[in-house]
Scaffold this motif. Sequence first.
Motif, PDB file in Angstrom:
ATOM      1  N   ALA A 237      70.014 -62.600 -24.205  1.00 51.51           N
ATOM      2  CA  ALA A 237      71.307 -62.008 -24.528  1.00 51.51           C
ATOM      3  C   ALA A 237      71.751 -61.197 -23.323  1.00 51.51           C
ATOM      4  CB  ALA A 237      71.188 -61.130 -25.769  1.00 51.51           C
ATOM      5  N   SER A 238      72.275 -61.900 -22.326  1.00 52.79           N
ATOM      6  CA  SER A 238      72.610 -61.268 -21.046  1.00 52.79           C
ATOM      7  C   SER A 238      74.076 -61.453 -20.715  1.00 52.79           C
ATOM      8  CB  SER A 238      71.769 -61.887 -19.932  1.00 52.79           C
ATOM      9  OG  SER A 238      72.232 -61.453 -18.666  1.00 52.79           O
ATOM     10  N   GLN A 239      74.647 -60.459 -20.061  1.00 53.90           N
ATOM     11  CA  GLN A 239      76.016 -60.571 -19.571  1.00 53.90           C
ATOM     12  C   GLN A 239      76.066 -61.211 -18.186  1.00 53.90           C
ATOM     13  OE1 GLN A 239      76.843 -56.159 -21.256  1.00 53.90           O
ATOM     14  NE2 GLN A 239      78.502 -56.915 -20.001  1.00 53.90           N
ATOM     15  N   SER A 240      74.893 -61.507 -17.591  1.00 54.17           N
ATOM     16  CA  SER A 240      74.907 -61.983 -16.196  1.00 54.17           C
ATOM     17  C   SER A 240      73.826 -63.025 -15.950  1.00 54.17           C
ATOM     18  CB  SER A 240      74.724 -60.801 -15.246  1.00 54.17           C
ATOM     19  OG  SER A 240      73.642 -59.992 -15.682  1.00 54.17           O
ATOM     20  N   PRO A 241      73.958 -64.205 -16.587  1.00 51.68           N
ATOM     21  CA  PRO A 241      72.915 -65.229 -16.427  1.00 51.68           C
ATOM     22  C   PRO A 241      72.689 -65.654 -14.977  1.00 51.68           C
ATOM     23  CG  PRO A 241      74.842 -66.085 -17.621  1.00 51.68           C
ATOM     24  CD  PRO A 241      74.993 -64.605 -17.549  1.00 51.68           C
ATOM     25  N   SER A 242      73.740 -65.745 -14.170  1.00 49.43           N
ATOM     26  CA  SER A 242      73.546 -66.178 -12.779  1.00 49.43           C
ATOM     27  C   SER A 242      72.697 -65.170 -12.022  1.00 49.43           C
ATOM     28  CB  SER A 242      74.890 -66.344 -12.063  1.00 49.43           C
ATOM     29  OG  SER A 242      75.652 -67.355 -12.670  1.00 49.43           O
ATOM     30  N   PHE A 243      72.972 -63.881 -12.258  1.00 50.44           N
ATOM     31  CA  PHE A 243      72.185 -62.860 -11.566  1.00 50.44           C
ATOM     32  C   PHE A 243      70.730 -62.896 -12.021  1.00 50.44           C
ATOM     33  CE2 PHE A 243      70.226 -58.766 -10.991  1.00 50.44           C
ATOM     34  CZ  PHE A 243      70.510 -58.500  -9.668  1.00 50.44           C
ATOM     35  N   THR A 530      76.136 -74.809 -16.166  1.00 51.54           N
ATOM     36  CA  THR A 530      77.354 -74.062 -15.831  1.00 51.54           C
ATOM     37  C   THR A 530      77.208 -73.465 -14.437  1.00 51.54           C
ATOM     38  OG1 THR A 530      76.449 -72.113 -16.970  1.00 51.54           O
ATOM     39  CG2 THR A 530      77.958 -73.490 -18.211  1.00 51.54           C
ATOM     40  N   PRO A 531      78.264 -73.497 -13.650  1.00 49.80           N
ATOM     41  CA  PRO A 531      78.147 -73.006 -12.274  1.00 49.80           C
ATOM     42  C   PRO A 531      78.094 -71.479 -12.192  1.00 49.80           C
ATOM     43  CG  PRO A 531      80.313 -74.003 -12.656  1.00 49.80           C
ATOM     44  CD  PRO A 531      79.565 -74.089 -13.949  1.00 49.80           C
ATOM     45  N   TYR A 532      77.963 -71.001 -10.975  1.00 50.80           N
ATOM     46  CA  TYR A 532      77.768 -69.563 -10.718  1.00 50.80           C
ATOM     47  C   TYR A 532      78.932 -68.721 -11.224  1.00 50.80           C
ATOM     48  CZ  TYR A 532      77.288 -65.166  -8.184  1.00 50.80           C
ATOM     49  OH  TYR A 532      77.191 -63.832  -7.872  1.00 50.80           O
ATOM     50  N   ASP A 533      78.557 -67.588 -11.832  1.00 49.29           N
ATOM     51  CA  ASP A 533      79.537 -66.528 -12.077  1.00 49.29           C
ATOM     52  C   ASP A 533      78.839 -65.204 -11.849  1.00 49.29           C
ATOM     53  OD1 ASP A 533      82.004 -65.296 -12.989  1.00 49.29           O
ATOM     54  OD2 ASP A 533      80.872 -64.748 -14.787  1.00 49.29           O
ATOM     55  N   MET A 534      79.490 -64.288 -11.159  1.00 47.34           N
ATOM     56  CA  MET A 534      78.833 -63.026 -10.786  1.00 47.34           C
ATOM     57  C   MET A 534      78.288 -62.310 -12.009  1.00 47.34           C
ATOM     58  SD  MET A 534      79.561 -59.493 -10.538  1.00 47.34           S
ATOM     59  CE  MET A 534      78.918 -58.167  -9.531  1.00 47.34           C
ATOM     60  N   ALA A 535      79.120 -62.121 -13.028  1.00 44.26           N
ATOM     61  CA  ALA A 535      78.687 -61.477 -14.275  1.00 44.26           C
ATOM     62  C   ALA A 535      79.916 -61.274 -15.143  1.00 44.26           C
ATOM     63  CB  ALA A 535      78.030 -60.123 -14.026  1.00 44.26           C
ATOM     64  N   THR A 536      79.674 -61.020 -16.419  1.00 43.39           N
ATOM     65  CA  THR A 536      80.767 -60.655 -17.310  1.00 43.39           C
ATOM     66  C   THR A 536      80.766 -59.137 -17.377  1.00 43.39           C
ATOM     67  OG1 THR A 536      80.442 -62.703 -18.516  1.00 43.39           O
ATOM     68  CG2 THR A 536      81.715 -60.972 -19.614  1.00 43.39           C
ATOM     69  N   LEU A 537      81.597 -58.529 -16.556  1.00 41.97           N
ATOM     70  CA  LEU A 537      81.595 -57.065 -16.450  1.00 41.97           C
ATOM     71  C   LEU A 537      82.935 -56.577 -15.933  1.00 41.97           C
ATOM     72  CD1 LEU A 537      81.503 -56.076 -13.244  1.00 41.97           C
ATOM     73  CD2 LEU A 537      79.154 -56.766 -13.417  1.00 41.97           C
ATOM     74  N   GLY A 538      83.191 -55.299 -16.163  1.00 43.43           N
ATOM     75  CA  GLY A 538      84.294 -54.608 -15.510  1.00 43.43           C
ATOM     76  C   GLY A 538      85.643 -55.292 -15.678  1.00 43.43           C
ATOM     77  N   SER A 539      85.876 -55.941 -16.795  1.00 45.89           N
ATOM     78  CA  SER A 539      87.157 -56.609 -17.043  1.00 45.89           C
ATOM     79  C   SER A 539      87.503 -57.587 -15.916  1.00 45.89           C
ATOM     80  CB  SER A 539      88.293 -55.588 -17.192  1.00 45.89           C
ATOM     81  OG  SER A 539      87.992 -54.655 -18.192  1.00 45.89           O
ATOM     82  N   ARG A 540      86.467 -58.228 -15.343  1.00 46.80           N
ATOM     83  CA  ARG A 540      86.709 -59.120 -14.211  1.00 46.80           C
ATOM     84  C   ARG A 540      86.948 -60.566 -14.627  1.00 46.80           C
ATOM     85  NH1 ARG A 540      82.710 -62.463 -12.898  1.00 46.80           N
ATOM     86  NH2 ARG A 540      83.409 -62.799 -10.769  1.00 46.80           N
ATOM     87  N   SER A 541      86.561 -60.943 -15.855  1.00 43.48           N
ATOM     88  CA  SER A 541      86.533 -62.368 -16.185  1.00 43.48           C
ATOM     89  C   SER A 541      87.924 -62.986 -16.278  1.00 43.48           C
ATOM     90  CB  SER A 541      85.758 -62.589 -17.481  1.00 43.48           C
ATOM     91  OG  SER A 541      84.438 -62.106 -17.337  1.00 43.48           O
ATOM     92  N   THR A 542      88.858 -62.285 -16.931  1.00 42.85           N
ATOM     93  CA  THR A 542      90.210 -62.848 -17.048  1.00 42.85           C
ATOM     94  C   THR A 542      90.747 -63.186 -15.668  1.00 42.85           C
ATOM     95  OG1 THR A 542      90.625 -61.621 -19.063  1.00 42.85           O
ATOM     96  CG2 THR A 542      92.549 -62.410 -17.861  1.00 42.85           C
ATOM     97  N   PHE A 543      90.523 -62.266 -14.718  1.00 40.77           N
ATOM     98  CA  PHE A 543      91.063 -62.468 -13.377  1.00 40.77           C
ATOM     99  C   PHE A 543      90.250 -63.500 -12.594  1.00 40.77           C
ATOM    100  CE2 PHE A 543      91.689 -61.334  -8.885  1.00 40.77           C
ATOM    101  CZ  PHE A 543      93.064 -61.296  -8.817  1.00 40.77           C
TER     102      PHE A 543
END
Lengths: 773, 292
Positions: A237-243, A530-543
């Motif tokens: 249960a992680s917000q940052s699987p790539s990291f 699924t390809p790289y994503d930095m993380a789901t944080l700081g309201s960054r995903s929409t952008f």
Amino acid sequence: MTSMETAPTEGGIASRQIGRSLNRLEARAKVSGRADYIHNLSLPRMLHAKIFRSTVAHGRIVSIDTSAAREADGVYAVFTAHDIMRVMPEPYFGPAFHDQPILAVEKVRYIGEPVAVVLASDPHVAEEATHLIMAEYEELPAVFNEVDAASSDVHVHDALKPAGTFPDLKHLAGRKATNVALDFRVRRGDVDAAFASAAHVLDDTFTTQQVMHTPLEPMVSVAEPGENAGTLTIHTASQSPSFVRIEIARLLGWAENRVRVRVGLLGGGFGAKLYIKLEALVAALALLTRRPVRVALTMEEQFFTITKHATTFRIQTAVTADGRITGRRCEIWWNGGAYADIGPRVTQKSGFTASGPYDIENVSIDSYQVYTNLPPAGAFRGFGIPQVVWGYESHADMIARKLGIDPVEFRRRNILREGRPHATGTVMRDAAISQVLERVTERMNWQAPFERGSGTVRRGRGIGIGFKALVAPTTSVAMVSLSADGSCTVYSGTVDMGQASDTAIALMAGDVLGIDAENIKVIRPDTDCTPYDMATLGSRSTFHMGHAVRLAAEDARAKVRQLANELGAPFDEPARVGDLLRLKHGMQAGNIVGIGSFMPPYAKPDNETGQSENITPNWMVGGTGVEVEVDTETGHFRLARFENVVDCGTPINPTVVDTQISGAAIMQLGITMFERMEFDSLGQLRNASFAEYKIPGIHDIPDAVGREAVDAVQGNGPFGAKGVGESSTFGVASAIAEAIEDAVGIRIKSLPITPEVVYRALCESRNEPLPEE
Amino acid sequence: MAPFELETPESLREAIGLLDPDDPDIRPVGGGTAIMLMMKAGVLRPRRLVSLRGVEPAYSRITVGAEGELLIGGLTRLAELEHSPLVRQGWPLLSRTLRTLSNVRVRNVATIGGNLAHADPHMDMPPVLSALGAKVTVTGPQGVRTLAVEELATGYYETVLARNELISQVTVPAQAGRPAAYMKVTTRAAHDWPALGVAVLLDMQGERIANASVIAGAATDRPTRLAEAEAILRGALPEQATLRRAGEAGAAELDIVGDPHGSASYKKHLLTVYLGRAVRVALDSARNKENA
């Protein structure tokens, strides 16, 4: 995976998707109990690990006696750091610093730090056996307060160990004999001169308390040895699987592709489940035992895992007689606890906004990330912004009062407008700060006469605004696949933790491709596909992910057009791709795959001055207005009005924007009114449970929570959008403090604002202080 | 959590037989809402739990006795009590209190007997039932005995009950339209345990208070009758100054200690304010009922 309940629209081309008010695509699966949470995962031969934790705040480990626990019936194994080092020789992790041991090595640095683990097939057996472990410590002096720790002779770590991930932190490598993990600064203009010539100088200090995220699904990770030796699957249960994948591969010295990280839906995250939490531990345990291993924290244990920084914020302001701010000095100490986690980034990214959304010629900011012997602090909805807004907006209200200026008018005179440089030198673009301020004011009916109450019930009101720079630079990658029947699948690493990101992604891909969002399947993060994503944080995903998905969908669209050209067929709409693929392959076969990768431009701030031409891709803005009723006999108060306004650019899904606004505002309301981790003088947390750590319930929430997104467009955003998950946390706390002063004439400068705090201040203002005990 | 035996007797007598007066590791369990939390936290590690779920349904009935008193079986769920039309009509103070007692999930399983026997001083029912002059019937191997709810708790989680005695019935005298109120004062979230609970029951003689029953809960280690405050209220008109004086007398006679809900001095202050508010709320609600 997203379940699709509605039948696809036969052959029809969907109209625009952006701006549709759409319920979560997984809503039915959630309410019917079918949704995929890692918490429910059980694997054959799985072992449960329970953690034995430190009972001293700072000490050298003299001995750990695990013999009785090993011998207990049903116990499979007991491990300490020595065992971990057999598979991970350098067992230290962290996104900013490699300072946190998987299990304590030589020293413990806070009460509750993991020291050993017991494994058993039955979690209750494992838990019972942890009570049989005996650890002996040579106790060392400890530091708890962030300001004291900044200059203390007691050092939590011997040397700083920046991870190297973030270029802004590299210069800290090897620093010794300090608890200050990062000292970030901004310098602009001539601050001393501004103060020397000021009509008024105000100097105030504001503090915030340590709190916890309290996701209702506590942290859980399961590691499973792969079918081929030297591979590993981590279900977490992680917000940052790539990291997680990068960090586990680093700890093991493996290639990234040997580690698979898979995530389900999250029962809340709020920043608690970022970077690495339990993943390194379960990975090591699975390799040691060659069996699947699960670590699931209790609600209580989460308090010992990650928290929100307590802060001390000293702010000094120089103003002219007519209320223009000419200079500001900010010093912020962030209580990072025993391990840095992402704290240094919070210190920097929120630190540089500490002078507020105001147009000030002369600014000096010092922002210190400080190690202490408390549970670590990291990202928490708002990423440090609520702490600085609490200080600068409280201070703004105090200046306005001193000068006898209406608080809205004072803000209007100083507000940072479009095209003007921020304290870092970055010129403001598409930040609807004025608009948010004006809409809050209008919703509060600010100009109308205000009923102030009488007798023992007094009424007051306040407003507060804040802004946040989107954390940069970070990267998102997405893939869009169109099948030969025209159906669409999106592969994205954004984690849906309740913020409805799967739905937003489907809306954005659907908008480009002319497909209804309900008919798009969004694949949950799985680093194998699924390809790289930095993380789901700081309201960054929409952008960021929004752009990546848009680019991937546009790429697919271009490929469809290209295919049409090759086949000499008319290009109609990408949703008609099935016709083209059938034409090409002679049957229902083939795919069109689009790729999108996005990283916004960014200019790193100067180390000495914090100046940057482009410190952030965009600014998120939030404002709150409240009316309170204070019971002058007891200090109890209630919100009679709660208005929240944000600038999130174009709302992708207005229904979800609405609930993000109310959810964030309510979360900050709890932190303002009663949430607090209470430590005794030894650093022992006294309220690590929901019985004693209170979050707001339905009866604590005002009858109506006003919600509005101003009419604005983020020029560089995907479809004109930017993030919204944190913005309405910003203005809540200071608005309440101001409303209380407006009602009963006392100023609270420390959170939380409890009834007793208010009542004590009332007694003091009457010169009849209430006895301490 | 350590392993334990679970017994499921089918009668009260059998249940009592499974308990042991000398063994603190054998515990009866009704709804289990408190005991499970204590076991999960590791503060209670019983060897055997005796579930009372299967005992005769007679012990979970709500009836009215010959003298108009309310008879509540010890295993009656709090939610049943809350929704009972009998209770709502005759003992509105109980219905009103139950609505804010913990939460609906707890009320659906927690029993009145277990609630009283648990003796956590922060609970709402002990002060309310004490103010109403309720009694408990306690059944043990030797038979039954009766005692006032007020005498039940002796301290934090401690009662006069032997380890093999169970609360089989609660008897509440008729409220008989008398003004009554319970003020639950929380200082953190609304659903928190109270920092202070104040229960009052008033016998009125015209505008005057003929007799007042005043019990404070939560702020001390067990519900406590405020005799000095009662004395001040006896025969007095419910005027602001008198109520304030009663509140101050109540605070003076209580040994309050500080805890995370509030410092001792703040909780004492709350009592001085809320005792008077309880009287006013009691009178207002009785008056509104007349007008209704």
